[in-house]
Design a protein around this motif. Structure first.
Motif, PDB file in Angstrom:
ATOM      1  N   ASP A 142       1.203   5.327 -15.800  1.00 26.84           N
ATOM      2  CA  ASP A 142       2.434   4.613 -16.140  1.00 26.84           C
ATOM      3  C   ASP A 142       2.757   3.538 -15.094  1.00 26.84           C
ATOM      4  OD1 ASP A 142       4.615   4.194 -17.839  1.00 26.84           O
ATOM      5  OD2 ASP A 142       5.924   5.255 -16.436  1.00 26.84           O
ATOM      6  N   GLU A 143       2.732   3.923 -13.816  1.00 27.02           N
ATOM      7  CA  GLU A 143       3.047   2.952 -12.761  1.00 27.02           C
ATOM      8  C   GLU A 143       1.985   1.868 -12.679  1.00 27.02           C
ATOM      9  OE1 GLU A 143       3.221   6.183 -12.397  1.00 27.02           O
ATOM     10  OE2 GLU A 143       5.290   6.602 -11.819  1.00 27.02           O
ATOM     11  N   ALA A 144       0.752   2.264 -12.942  1.00 22.22           N
ATOM     12  CA  ALA A 144      -0.336   1.279 -12.869  1.00 22.22           C
ATOM     13  C   ALA A 144      -0.143   0.213 -13.937  1.00 22.22           C
ATOM     14  CB  ALA A 144      -1.683   1.979 -13.036  1.00 22.22           C
ATOM     15  N   ARG A 145       0.222   0.650 -15.134  1.00 19.70           N
ATOM     16  CA  ARG A 145       0.385  -0.365 -16.190  1.00 19.70           C
ATOM     17  C   ARG A 145       1.617  -1.212 -15.927  1.00 19.70           C
ATOM     18  NH1 ARG A 145       3.562   1.481 -21.407  1.00 19.70           N
ATOM     19  NH2 ARG A 145       4.822   3.065 -20.424  1.00 19.70           N
ATOM     20  N   ASN A 146       2.662  -0.616 -15.319  1.00 22.18           N
ATOM     21  CA  ASN A 146       3.842  -1.422 -14.979  1.00 22.18           C
ATOM     22  C   ASN A 146       3.508  -2.480 -13.931  1.00 22.18           C
ATOM     23  OD1 ASN A 146       5.254   0.191 -16.714  1.00 22.18           O
ATOM     24  ND2 ASN A 146       6.221   1.451 -15.130  1.00 22.18           N
ATOM     25  N   LEU A 147       2.747  -2.064 -12.947  1.00 18.87           N
ATOM     26  CA  LEU A 147       2.358  -3.010 -11.890  1.00 18.87           C
ATOM     27  C   LEU A 147       1.530  -4.156 -12.476  1.00 18.87           C
ATOM     28  CD1 LEU A 147       1.913  -4.044  -9.025  1.00 18.87           C
ATOM     29  CD2 LEU A 147       0.256  -2.225  -8.652  1.00 18.87           C
ATOM     30  N   LEU A 148       0.623  -3.817 -13.369  1.00 20.07           N
ATOM     31  CA  LEU A 148      -0.201  -4.875 -13.973  1.00 20.07           C
ATOM     32  C   LEU A 148       0.659  -5.817 -14.813  1.00 20.07           C
ATOM     33  CD1 LEU A 148      -2.968  -6.133 -14.519  1.00 20.07           C
ATOM     34  CD2 LEU A 148      -3.253  -4.523 -16.399  1.00 20.07           C
ATOM     35  N   GLU A 149       1.613  -5.241 -15.545  1.00 20.21           N
ATOM     36  CA  GLU A 149       2.507  -6.081 -16.352  1.00 20.21           C
ATOM     37  C   GLU A 149       3.330  -6.995 -15.432  1.00 20.21           C
ATOM     38  OE1 GLU A 149       4.637  -3.925 -19.475  1.00 20.21           O
ATOM     39  OE2 GLU A 149       6.336  -5.294 -19.211  1.00 20.21           O
ATOM     40  N   TYR A 150       3.793  -6.446 -14.330  1.00 19.90           N
ATOM     41  CA  TYR A 150       4.542  -7.235 -13.334  1.00 19.90           C
ATOM     42  C   TYR A 150       3.665  -8.360 -12.783  1.00 19.90           C
ATOM     43  CZ  TYR A 150       7.139  -8.261  -8.994  1.00 19.90           C
ATOM     44  OH  TYR A 150       7.810  -8.888  -7.966  1.00 19.90           O
ATOM     45  N   ALA A 151       2.431  -8.030 -12.487  1.00 21.48           N
ATOM     46  CA  ALA A 151       1.563  -8.992 -11.800  1.00 21.48           C
ATOM     47  C   ALA A 151       0.962 -10.031 -12.738  1.00 21.48           C
ATOM     48  CB  ALA A 151       0.440  -8.243 -11.074  1.00 21.48           C
ATOM     49  N   ASN A 152       0.472  -9.604 -13.888  1.00 18.60           N
ATOM     50  CA  ASN A 152      -0.386 -10.505 -14.680  1.00 18.60           C
ATOM     51  C   ASN A 152       0.189 -10.970 -16.016  1.00 18.60           C
ATOM     52  OD1 ASN A 152      -2.208 -10.164 -12.639  1.00 18.60           O
ATOM     53  ND2 ASN A 152      -3.922  -9.546 -13.941  1.00 18.60           N
ATOM     54  N   PHE A 153       1.279 -10.358 -16.493  1.00 16.16           N
ATOM     55  CA  PHE A 153       1.795 -10.769 -17.801  1.00 16.16           C
ATOM     56  C   PHE A 153       2.695 -12.001 -17.632  1.00 16.16           C
ATOM     57  CE2 PHE A 153       3.952 -10.327 -21.930  1.00 16.16           C
ATOM     58  CZ  PHE A 153       2.831 -10.110 -22.724  1.00 16.16           C
ATOM     59  N   PRO A 154       2.553 -13.005 -18.533  1.00 15.95           N
ATOM     60  CA  PRO A 154       3.261 -14.278 -18.303  1.00 15.95           C
ATOM     61  C   PRO A 154       4.788 -14.148 -18.242  1.00 15.95           C
ATOM     62  CG  PRO A 154       1.611 -14.509 -20.035  1.00 15.95           C
ATOM     63  CD  PRO A 154       1.647 -13.052 -19.682  1.00 15.95           C
ATOM     64  N   GLY A 155       5.408 -13.400 -19.168  1.00 10.69           N
ATOM     65  CA  GLY A 155       6.870 -13.316 -19.148  1.00 10.69           C
ATOM     66  C   GLY A 155       7.403 -12.765 -20.454  1.00 10.69           C
ATOM     67  N   GLY A 156       8.736 -12.541 -20.492  1.00  9.39           N
ATOM     68  CA  GLY A 156       9.364 -12.066 -21.722  1.00  9.39           C
ATOM     69  C   GLY A 156       9.396 -10.551 -21.828  1.00  9.39           C
ATOM     70  N   THR A 157       8.985  -9.848 -20.802  1.00 11.36           N
ATOM     71  CA  THR A 157       9.072  -8.378 -20.793  1.00 11.36           C
ATOM     72  C   THR A 157       9.793  -7.979 -19.509  1.00 11.36           C
ATOM     73  OG1 THR A 157       7.012  -8.035 -19.568  1.00 11.36           O
ATOM     74  CG2 THR A 157       6.827  -8.174 -21.970  1.00 11.36           C
ATOM     75  N   TYR A 158      10.224  -6.712 -19.472  1.00  8.21           N
ATOM     76  CA  TYR A 158      11.003  -6.258 -18.312  1.00  8.21           C
ATOM     77  C   TYR A 158      10.273  -6.529 -16.998  1.00  8.21           C
ATOM     78  CZ  TYR A 158      13.272  -3.275 -14.924  1.00  8.21           C
ATOM     79  OH  TYR A 158      13.901  -2.819 -13.794  1.00  8.21           O
ATOM     80  N   TRP A 159       9.011  -6.073 -16.902  1.00  7.10           N
ATOM     81  CA  TRP A 159       8.315  -6.169 -15.613  1.00  7.10           C
ATOM     82  C   TRP A 159       7.911  -7.605 -15.278  1.00  7.10           C
ATOM     83  CZ3 TRP A 159       9.120  -2.398 -12.461  1.00  7.10           C
ATOM     84  CH2 TRP A 159       9.308  -1.100 -12.949  1.00  7.10           C
ATOM     85  N   SER A 160       7.469  -8.344 -16.295  1.00  7.81           N
ATOM     86  CA  SER A 160       7.052  -9.725 -15.991  1.00  7.81           C
ATOM     87  C   SER A 160       8.263 -10.595 -15.646  1.00  7.81           C
ATOM     88  CB  SER A 160       6.258 -10.323 -17.158  1.00  7.81           C
ATOM     89  OG  SER A 160       7.020 -10.276 -18.350  1.00  7.81           O
ATOM     90  N   ASP A 161       9.389 -10.318 -16.300  1.00 10.09           N
ATOM     91  CA  ASP A 161      10.600 -11.088 -15.973  1.00 10.09           C
ATOM     92  C   ASP A 161      11.155 -10.694 -14.609  1.00 10.09           C
ATOM     93  OD1 ASP A 161      10.411 -12.594 -18.210  1.00 10.09           O
ATOM     94  OD2 ASP A 161      11.899 -11.479 -19.378  1.00 10.09           O
ATOM     95  N   LEU A 162      10.926  -9.440 -14.235  1.00 10.54           N
ATOM     96  CA  LEU A 162      11.341  -9.028 -12.881  1.00 10.54           C
ATOM     97  C   LEU A 162      10.569  -9.853 -11.853  1.00 10.54           C
ATOM     98  CD1 LEU A 162      13.141  -6.987 -11.334  1.00 10.54           C
ATOM     99  CD2 LEU A 162      11.134  -5.487 -11.230  1.00 10.54           C
TER     100      LEU A 162
END
Ligand code: AHR
Length: 491
Positions: free
Chosen positions: A133-153
């Motif tokens: 769970d944390e690993a996928r959150n970190l990846l979303e934070y790091a590599n996803f362009p935007g528009g989601t909780y972690w990428s917008d953070l």
């Protein structure tokens, strides 16, 4: 004086060298981060608190990738603690090294520092106290362009564009009982597989490194790799290897042959990778990320005395001597000889902690091992060539039939240069080496580290163990006893 012959055939290609073979490693450990690369208020630091003198030395090493944030540290790390406004970051206990972690430095700061040194992040996720769970959150934070909780953070933290981290480690040394969240092979294999699946679903372009054994002597070595590969094969790209070497017995002839041990370890891991490949009847090949390698033994006993819960203590500050530099040269030769399968390798570590670069409050300097790494990083880019070596051998206590000469060549087609790296392991004799090339070459220079006492070191005030340049003639070359040599030619 002994004699030897080295033949270099331009067609004897081992592989194109992946530049990540010259990677390194920064862990939240001792004074690697704090006081090493980050020391706000120091007169040598820049506006971001980064040590400028350290940056200059790191730039010289030209490391293309730096593994972060551990090591053992990552197995208890909450990456969220190290992002966002500094005043909100929690101070926590680090149970890997029994220190207090202030979290003043995290991936945001590391990313900024990497930009300054011109390198990329190799990120490890915590599969010790945490999981998919944390690993996928970190990846979303790091590599996803935007528009989601972690990428917008991430964007709210001032990083509009994704970090785009390409190479990820699925935990660290999970086979080791010392690791937070230590697992059996099967437990780790399942966790790593499920984590890998989620991560590649978010970003299929990433590459993943699964944990192999912590060293060749682990009682679970072999079975560990087999189990992990059987479970995770389709979802990962590399299996990790770690090994540290030392001369505790003060047996230099054996010590200088330790890269033969490294070679055996690599070949053993390749054999297991390919066994699973055969079992699975697949075309996919798993390669190796040798993401921790170095000499580490000088401080093992004194570090036991360090009090718990200090901040940035002087830990793992091995002071390297000349024979350590010779072995590091030999280990680099072995990595290059295996560059068809070793695609990533990280010299562990980079600053202050078992490191080529040291710093104190006044200055930063290069340890002895800095130089062979610098030479390979500088002149060892291109295609590795298997060379034919004909020389005498010796028997040491640990290794029998050790060739006095070890060598590999690298051809750089862009620069039209070929470099032959040569270690002379003989402690008593210079060796006259007859060199023979399949193509016409013109000598450029002979860089050597030779003539020092085996236990000579570099310190903040006196750096004597440094390379020198000699004239290189056509034909043969004299290699001093106990020497590291870089023979550069134009073609
Ligand atoms: O590099 C020092 C430590 O050695 C790392 O934290 C760990 O992975 C290994 O045991």
């Amino acid at each position: 004086m002994k004699n030897a012959a080295v033949s270099i055939n331009f067609r004897n290609e081992i592989s194109k060298i992946d530049k990540r073979i010259y990677g390194s490693f920064i862990e939240h450990l001792g004074r690697a981060v704090y006081e090493g690369i980050y020391q706000p208020g120091n007169p040598n630091s820049d506006e971001d608190g980064f040590r400028k003198d350290v940056i200059e030395l790191v730039k010289k090493l030209n490391v293309p990738i730096v593994r972060y944030p551990g090591g053992n540290f990552v197995s208890g790390y909450n990456w969220e603690d190290g992002v966002g406004p500094k005043e909100n970051r929690p101070v926590k206990l680090d149970l890997a090294w029994f220190t207090t972690e202030t979290n003043e430095f995290g991936m945001q700061e590391f990313d900024k520092w990497l930009e300054k040194v011109g390198s990329e992040m190799m990120m490890a996720v915590n599969l010790g106290t945490r999981g998919p769970d944390e690993a996928r959150n970190l990846l979303e934070y790091a590599n996803f362009p935007g528009g989601t909780y972690w990428s917008d953070l991430r964007r709210s933290h001032g990083k509009e564009k994704p970090y785009g981290i390409h190479t990820w480690c699925l935990g660290n040394e999970m086979d080791g009982p010392w690791q937070m969240g230590h697992k059996t092979a099967y437990e780790y294999a399942r966790t790593a597989t499920e984590t890998a699946k989620l991560m590649k679903w978010i970003d299929p372009s990433i590459e993943l490194v699964a944990c192999g054994s912590s060293n060749f002597k682990m009682p679970t070595f072999g079975e560990w790799e087999h189990t992990v590969l059987r479970e995770a094969y389709e979802h990962i790209d590399y299996i990790s290897m770690h090994e540290y070497y030392g001369n505790k017995a003060n047996d230099t002839p054996s010590y200088l042959a330790e890269n033969i041990g490294m070679d055996r370890f690599i070949k053993a891991v390749i054999a297991i990778c390919d066994m699973v490949k055969a079992e699975k009847k697949t075309d996919k090949t798993i390669n190796i990320s040798f993401d921790e390698w170095n000499v580490w033994y000088h401080t093992k006993e004194s570090d036991e005395l360090i009090e718990h819960w200090g901040r940035a203590p002087h830990r793992l500050e091995d002071v390297y001597n000349f024979e350590d530099a010779l072995l590091v040269g030999g280990l680099l030769i072995t990595l290059l000889k295996n560059s068809d399968r070793v695609k990533i390798a990280c010299l562990a570590q980079l600053v202050n902690v078992i490191a080529p670069i040291m710093s104190n409050d006044e200055t930063a300097w290069a340890q002895t091992i800095f130089y062979p790494f610098f030479h390979c990083s500088e002149y060892g880019r291109g295609t590795a060539l298997d060379v034919d070596v004909c020389c005498e051998t010796y028997d040491s206590n640990k290794y029998k039939g050790v060739p006095y000469i070890d060598s590999v060549a690298v051809r750089n087609d862009e620069k039209r240069e070929v470099t032959v790296f040569v270690l002379n392991r003989s402690l008593d004799d210079d060796i006259e080496v007859a060199l023979d090339f399949s193509e016409n070459v013109k000598p450029i220079e002979h860089i050597t580290m030779a003539g020092f006492g085996l236990k000579d070191t570099n310190t903040a005030t006196s750096c004597k163990v440094v390379p020198s340049s000699r004239e290189l003639k056509e034909g043969s070359v004299k290699l001093d006893k106990a020497s590291w040599n870089v023979l550069r030619y134009k073609f």
